[in-house]
Design an enzyme around this catalytic site. Structure first.
Site, mmCIF file in Angstrom:
data_model
loop_
_atom_site.group_PDB
_atom_site.id
_atom_site.type_symbol
_atom_site.label_atom_id
_atom_site.label_comp_id
_atom_site.label_asym_id
_atom_site.label_seq_id
_atom_site.Cartn_x
_atom_site.Cartn_y
_atom_site.Cartn_z
ATOM 1 N N LYS A 38 0.828 -1.220 0.000
ATOM 2 C CA LYS A 38 0.000 0.000 0.000
ATOM 3 C C LYS A 38 0.859 1.265 0.000
ATOM 4 C CE LYS A 38 -1.968 -0.529 4.059
ATOM 5 N NZ LYS A 38 -1.397 -1.724 4.635
ATOM 6 N N ARG A 91 -8.717 1.682 9.831
ATOM 7 C CA ARG A 91 -8.273 0.338 10.157
ATOM 8 C C ARG A 91 -9.279 -0.399 11.040
ATOM 9 N NH1 ARG A 91 -2.518 0.947 9.290
ATOM 10 N NH2 ARG A 91 -1.228 -0.676 10.040
ATOM 11 N N ARG A 108 12.316 -6.547 4.798
ATOM 12 C CA ARG A 108 12.140 -5.111 4.529
ATOM 13 C C ARG A 108 13.141 -4.260 5.320
ATOM 14 N NH1 ARG A 108 6.227 -2.324 4.915
ATOM 15 N NH2 ARG A 108 6.424 -2.448 7.175
ATOM 16 N N ARG A 149 12.183 -1.835 10.662
ATOM 17 C CA ARG A 149 11.182 -1.392 11.627
ATOM 18 C C ARG A 149 11.085 -2.433 12.733
ATOM 19 N NH1 ARG A 149 5.826 0.196 8.345
ATOM 20 N NH2 ARG A 149 4.943 -0.733 10.215
ATOM 21 N N ARG A 207 0.370 -8.601 13.828
ATOM 22 C CA ARG A 207 -0.233 -7.556 12.990
ATOM 23 C C ARG A 207 -1.224 -8.182 12.009
ATOM 24 N NH1 ARG A 207 4.914 -4.836 10.677
ATOM 25 N NH2 ARG A 207 3.519 -3.446 9.548
HETATM 26 P P1 AMP Z 1 1.676 0.816 9.299
HETATM 27 O O1 AMP Z 1 2.921 1.585 8.985
HETATM 28 O O2 AMP Z 1 0.484 1.318 8.536
HETATM 29 O O3 AMP Z 1 1.869 -0.664 9.182
HETATM 30 O O4 AMP Z 1 1.346 1.115 10.842
HETATM 31 C C1 AMP Z 1 2.242 0.766 11.866
HETATM 32 C C2 AMP Z 1 1.528 0.725 13.199
HETATM 33 O O5 AMP Z 1 0.967 2.020 13.491
HETATM 34 C C3 AMP Z 1 0.351 -0.232 13.260
HETATM 35 O O6 AMP Z 1 0.741 -1.559 13.555
HETATM 36 C C4 AMP Z 1 -0.470 0.397 14.403
HETATM 37 O O7 AMP Z 1 0.123 0.129 15.651
HETATM 38 C C5 AMP Z 1 -0.291 1.878 14.147
HETATM 39 N N1 AMP Z 1 -1.334 2.408 13.223
HETATM 40 C C6 AMP Z 1 -1.156 2.920 11.970
HETATM 41 N N2 AMP Z 1 -2.325 3.312 11.444
HETATM 42 C C7 AMP Z 1 -3.264 3.050 12.375
HETATM 43 C C8 AMP Z 1 -4.683 3.201 12.417
HETATM 44 N N3 AMP Z 1 -5.367 3.728 11.385
HETATM 45 N N4 AMP Z 1 -5.318 2.823 13.547
HETATM 46 C C9 AMP Z 1 -4.658 2.331 14.604
HETATM 47 N N5 AMP Z 1 -3.335 2.123 14.623
HETATM 48 C C10 AMP Z 1 -2.636 2.482 13.520
#
Ligand code: AMP
Length: 216
Positions: free
Chosen positions: A13, A88, A127, A160, A171
């Site tokens: 994404k 989410r 990654r 990360r 996740r």
């Molecule tokens: P991502 O980079 O999108 O994979 O997000 C990394 C982490 O940020 C996720 O595992 C959540 O802990 C938090 N996070 C990101 N976006 C959201 C969201 N819309 N709602 C809740 N937690 C989020």
């Protein structure tokens, strides 16, 4: 054009949102990036979010909805946007719907990037990224010229912390339980479309451009 990108972690994404937003001149808003930035700055939001992120859990809805609300209020999304990683949960999707209605903004499509679970684990465990310029790498498919160093600025690459395998599996569980129901939410709104994402990024991009091409 206003788009929402959906899909499990590692479905590409973020990569696709960066490319498409550049091509179409849209704002790319990644809640994950915003939260990582807040953690780095050790802001109040960052301190609240950090523990959830480390475990691969979702940050509470009200914190995230507040972030998007601020962007809308400041007019930062007026020229069109791609939301990457938001919403989410169903309450986030409902919150977004309400906020957009209040601002007279329409969503054009919710695009779902399809990949299977084992591919997600494989991709995320390879990654790496550059903390200086944010360039992304994927071992072994997309290696830097010098292992462990960024091609652009020679900075040491990092992973990360939430890309560690046990956190990735959590996740994924969180995605299935809390995020997947959103697919039906947008199906119900008749704006969900799917892009097969288990293919090379250039192919995914082609499919994506086709999906949005009626507006390009
Ligand atoms: P991502 O980079 O999108 O994979 O997000 C990394 C982490 O940020 C996720 O595992 C959540 O802990 C938090 N996070 C990101 N976006 C959201 C969201 N819309 N709602 C809740 N937690 C989020």
């Amino acid at each position: 054009m206003n788009l929402v990108f959906l899909g499990p972690p590692g479905s590409g994404k973020g990569t696709q949102a960066a490319k498409l937003s550049e091509k179409l001149g849209l704002v790319h808003l990644s809640t994950g990036d915003m939260l990582r930035e807040a953690v780095k700055r050790a802001s109040e939001l960052g301190r609240k979010a950090e523990e959830y992120m480390k475990r691969g859990e979702l940050v509470p809805d009200d914190l995230i909805i507040g972030l998007i609300q601020d962007k809308l209020r400041d007019g930062e999304l007026d020229g069109g946007f791609i939301l990457d990683g938001f919403p989410r949960t169903i309450p986030q999707a409902e919150g977004l719907k309400q906020m957009l209605e209040n601002n007279d903004i329409n969503l054009y499509k919710a695009i779902l990037f399809q990949v299977d679970d084992e591919e997600v684990v494989r991709r995320l465990s390879g990654r790496w990224y550059c903390p200086q310029c944010s360039a992304g790498y994927n071992y072994p498919a997309q290696m830097p010229r010098v292992e462990g160093r960024c091609d652009n600025d020679d900075t040491e690459l990092q992973r990360r912390p939430d890309d560690e395998e046990s956190v990735v599996r959590n996740r994924l569980k969180v995605y299935l339980k809390q995020t997947k129901p959103i697919e039906d939410f947008y199906r119900g709104e008749s704006i969900l479309t799917e892009v097969p994402a288990q293919q090379p990024p250039e192919k995914v991009f082609e499919a994506l451009v086709k999906e949005v091409s009626s507006q390009v």
